[in-house]
Scaffold this motif. Structure first.
Motif, PDB file in Angstrom:
ATOM      1  N   TRP A  11      -1.700   3.212  -8.971  1.00 22.49           N
ATOM      2  CA  TRP A  11      -2.809   2.952  -7.921  1.00 22.49           C
ATOM      3  C   TRP A  11      -4.116   3.247  -8.670  1.00 22.49           C
ATOM      4  CZ3 TRP A  11      -4.128   1.503  -3.341  1.00 22.49           C
ATOM      5  CH2 TRP A  11      -5.306   1.875  -2.701  1.00 22.49           C
ATOM      6  N   ILE A  27      -4.623  -6.632 -10.530  1.00 19.97           N
ATOM      7  CA  ILE A  27      -4.261  -6.707  -9.133  1.00 19.97           C
ATOM      8  C   ILE A  27      -3.375  -7.745  -8.926  1.00 19.97           C
ATOM      9  CG2 ILE A  27      -5.228  -7.446  -6.796  1.00 19.97           C
ATOM     10  CD1 ILE A  27      -7.608  -5.472  -7.439  1.00 19.97           C
ATOM     11  N   PHE A  45       0.701  -1.433   0.038  1.00 15.12           N
ATOM     12  CA  PHE A  45       0.119  -0.056  -0.062  1.00 15.12           C
ATOM     13  C   PHE A  45       0.761   1.210  -0.154  1.00 15.12           C
ATOM     14  CE2 PHE A  45      -3.465  -2.880   1.297  1.00 15.12           C
ATOM     15  CZ  PHE A  45      -4.383  -2.393   0.513  1.00 15.12           C
ATOM     16  N   THR A  78      -8.919  -0.954  -3.094  1.00  7.21           N
ATOM     17  CA  THR A  78      -9.105   0.032  -4.160  1.00  7.21           C
ATOM     18  C   THR A  78     -10.557   0.330  -4.716  1.00  7.21           C
ATOM     19  OG1 THR A  78      -8.625  -1.936  -5.517  1.00  7.21           O
ATOM     20  CG2 THR A  78      -6.907  -0.551  -4.999  1.00  7.21           C
ATOM     21  N   LEU A  87      -6.034  -5.440  -1.413  1.00  6.08           N
ATOM     22  CA  LEU A  87      -5.892  -4.664  -2.713  1.00  6.08           C
ATOM     23  C   LEU A  87      -7.200  -4.249  -3.346  1.00  6.08           C
ATOM     24  CD1 LEU A  87      -4.121  -2.299  -3.909  1.00  6.08           C
ATOM     25  CD2 LEU A  87      -3.192  -4.338  -5.357  1.00  6.08           C
TER      26      LEU A  87
END
Length: 778
Positions: free
Chosen positions: A298, A308, A288, A404, A400
């Motif tokens: 990102w 991902i 992160f 996100t 993630l």
């Protein structure tokens, strides 16, 4: 604790001055080796950058302050991991800072008796135990854990989603991996706070440099941890039907006590709680931190969640939590030309190898589209590769994906990052992030945030690793040859590349590889594509449909045809469209001022791409051979005239490469380098194939490879990571070492001599000859 600072790559990591400035030792590798300190200074700030000088100048060196030989290059680290007998893991859990007498007495008072575990025992004991305890780590078993990981992640996020600010480690990334680890092991979940103290103590005790007073405190914590692990084991023994890996281990202890001993069970309980939890927690925090500091990456993930799995691999490569591991030689040996005595202790720095540009193009930059990110060494390699790698991947992907999707507007808060000083593990103590809760997507549509994307357990699917690009220019390079200039779809600079690199264009239903032939300094790429009307249709489709402004997808760059820039003289040979990688090599050699010559053959001048540029830039060393002018390359004379140490690099038609291979058969290994741009591999025809067995000696597995399955697919289905790119026997990325057995070679990577030797094979296309059993070093 150590604070995070940043260094300019062009500055000395010791003084902040230019390397050539007086007082910076980077120009003196011997001085750098003498001064290397693993517990403070540059290594603690950025281990990969701190060892850049070593990768470039002294890849294996002795560090007197540490008492270890440091290994910094990718290939050397991998070779150490591959040979677990010569490079024993026996010192992996040895205290890197010797315990004081008082600390030793404290540990004795707790009956502390840490024995060998999976990570630090020698063969044959290691492989026998690993084989007995591997089942729970197989991908199909781990699939069952995904819902639990996602539920825990959502519960933690629900608790802070509307707060606007959180320490992501305290809020989620510490406790979820610990709960997952306990669930996987079958351990009760009611003493998380106690475990947090214990795991930190174990890490400091083994890989840190505690003061004498700190050693006393740590010794008590480690002793209590040892006793606590024993108490848990006794509780679990009273639950014979319990589920989880430790229950399985305890049952194996009852069934085969000579293999899974009492002391082994106790030691593994203590070690694996740390291994299964701490590394994933730290790696997730690093992920992160890294992605939020690289906002383009990102944002791309937020827009396209299929990225991902590979983004996780790239973060493990670029900023993994396992910085270094240890080995000890069992006999005198040589590593990259350096003589090592028996008993030499090695610090093999994966963080450095993971950024080695000899293996990773632009290795010191983050690229979530990197198609060989899976080659990283963060999980180790070979017999002792981390068994829990797929658990960690699974958790990081879910973290993630959830964050996100639910908090795409997340950002790093201003803070100083603090790390625990040690040789081997890295991750910040805290990771503060901020966001505006009013912008949370679920406030507008609560249901949308629950629609998630899941990923199969295991390495990323290659089809998802492709960036969006735009065709900036289409031009005619020669008769039948189309030139393309390619730029990033969002006008960002494309990754840097080196001579010999290629990319893969995904146009319609076709994925085709083309060598880069522009300038590595440009933000865009240039390729040239020959129309092949008798080919498989890819080049025809591109010629007929591509136009300026078209958006397509692209993989790469990758370099499997790397130029040795230290060769005293280089002979470059191009046939037809094979000029594309050869031209980039000629440009590079000219820039470096190296000695080279260029031989370029084609059907006619009108069909020879870049003829004006080649003549202009390399005319002094250029020989042209247009066939319609009755000029032919005299290959025997070319080879016969090679100076000592000279190397040949060739790309072109099969007959050209085959002739050069024959002529150079008796020359020293490494004289002839070649790249094919076509393969004879036609895929598997089950009706004409034979099933066979493959024994993986490093992993202790025997695989059944069906007639309709490639060896590569069988290996990956067993949870073993093998890099792969072309799947056509062209690139060599899926190569494995063969210990025993005859191979039906179908690749165009190995030389004739290498095929005859049968010590290597390409798993994507080659098979066991006659359906016989083969043994692989994997």
């Amino acid at each position: 604790m150590v604070g995070q600072t940043t260094n300019n790559a062009n500055e000395c990591p010791f003084s902040g001055t230019a390397p050539e400035a007086q007082g910076c030792p980077i120009s003196d590798p011997a001085a750098m080796a003498r001064e290397f300190d693993a517990f403070q200074g540059p290594y603690q700030l950025d281990p990969a950058e701190a060892l850049r000088w070593s990768r470039d100048q002294l890849p294996v060196f002795y560090a007197p302050k540490l008492g270890y030989w440091v290994v910094s290059r990718y290939d050397d680290i991998k070779s150490v991991f591959r040979d677990a007998i010569l490079f024993s893991p026996r010192n992996v859990l040895e205290k890197i800072t010797p315990a004081t007498q008082e600390a030793q007495e404290i540990l004795k008072s707790y009956d502390y008796g840490m024995a060998r575990t999976m990570v630090n025992e020698d063969e044959p004991a290691h492989m026998v135990r690993r084989r007995a305890l591997l089942d729970h780590f197989m991908p199909e078993k781990l699939e069952q854990q995904q819902d639990m990981v996602r539920r825990l992640t959502r519960e933690k996020m629900d608790a802070f989603i509307d707060s606007g600010r959180v320490d992501l480690i305290d809020g989620m990334l510490y406790e979820v991996p610990l709960l997952v680890a306990l669930h996987f092991l079958g351990v009760p979940e009611d003493e998380i706070a106690t475990l947090k103290t214990f795991t930190l103590a174990h890490s400091v005790n083994t890989w840190g440099k505690p003061s004498d007073q700190k050693q006393i405190e740590v010794a008590h914590d480690v002793g209590r941890f040892w006793q606590y692990a024993g108490e848990i084991i006794e509780k679990m023994r009273a639950q014979p039907e319990g589920t989880g890996w430790m229950h399985h281990t305890i049952r194996m202890n009852a069934e085969i006590p000579e293999v899974v001993t009492d002391s082994y069970v106790h030691s593994m309980m203590m070690a694996i709680i740390v291994a299964a939890h701490e590394t994933t927690s730290l790696a997730s925090a690093n992920m992160f931190k890294t992605l939020l500091a690289h906002r383009d990456a990102w944002n791309d993930i937020c827009a396209d969640p299929t990225l991902i799995p590979n983004a996780v691999e790239e973060c493990l490569r670029y900023a993994g939590s396992t910085v270094a591991w240890r080995r000890q030689t069992t006999a005198p040996t040589t590593l990259n030309g350096v003589d090592l005595p028996e008993g030499a202790k090695l610090l093999i720095v994966q963080a450095s190898g993971n950024q080695d540009e000899r293996h990773f193009e632009g290795g010191d930059t983050l690229d979530i589209y990197r198609d060989n990110a899976i080659d990283h060494l963060t999980f180790g390699y070979g017999a002792h590769q981390c068994m829990g790698k797929n658990i960690g991947r699974m958790e990081m992907r879910i973290f993630l994906e959830e964050v996100t999707r639910r908090l795409p507007h997340l950002r790093l808060a201003d803070q100083e990052f603090v790390y625990m000083p040690n040789t081997s593990f890295r991750g910040p103590d805290e990771l503060w992030v901020e966001w505006d809760p009013a912008q949370n997507p679920e406030r507008a549509d609560a249901s949308a945030t629950r629609l998630y994307r899941s990923f199969s357990v295991g390495p990323p699917a290659r089809r998802d690793i492709a960036r969006k690009v735009r065709i900036a220019e289409v031009r005619r390079e020669a008769d039948g040859i189309l030139g393309l200039t390619i730029e990033d779809a969002q006008r960002r600079a494309l990754p840097k590349w080196s001579a010999g690199s290629h990319i893969e264009l995904c146009v319609g239903d076709y994925d085709r590889k083309y060598s880069l032939c522009g300038s590595p300094d440009d933000d865009s790429y240039s390729v040239a594509i020959l129309r092949e009307d008798l080919g498989r249709g890819g080049s025809r489709h591109i010629h007929d449909t591509i136009h300026a402004g078209a958006e397509i997808r692209m993989r790469g760059p990758s370099n499997l045809f790397r130029l040795d820039e230290t060769a005293p003289h280089v002979v470059l040979v191009a046939g037809g469209i094979g000029i594309t990688p050869i031209l980039a090599m000629a440009d590079r050699l000219k820039t470096l001022g190296r000695s080279y010559e260029l031989h370029y053959a084609g059907r006619s001048r009108s069909t020879m791409a870049f003829l004006d540029r080649v003549t202009r830039d390399h005319g002094a060393v250029l020989s042209l051979y247009p066939r319609d002018e009755r000029r032919r390359m005299d290959l025997p004379a070319l080879v016969a005239g090679l100076a000592e140490g000279a190397q040949i690099y060739a790309c072109g038609p099969e007959r050209l490469l085959s002739a050069l291979e024959t002529l150079t058969d008796d020359l020293p290994e490494g004289t002839f380098h070649f790249e094919h741009f076509s393969s004879n591999a036609a895929g598997i025809d089950p009706d004409n194939e034979q099933a066979f067995q493959a024994e993986l000696t490093d992993s202790g597995l025997v695989l059944d490879v069906a007639a309709d399955t490639t060896l590569l697919d069988a290996i990956m289905a067993a949870g073993i990571d093998v890099a792969c790119d072309c799947r056509e026997g062209l690139c060599g990325s899926c190569e494995v070492a063969v210990i025993e057995g005859e191979i039906d070679h179908r690749d165009v990577v190995l030389t004739r001599a290498e095929r005859a030797e049968s010590k290597r094979m390409m798993t994507c296309c080659s098979r066991a000859k006659g359906g016989a059993r083969i043994k692989l070093a994997l």
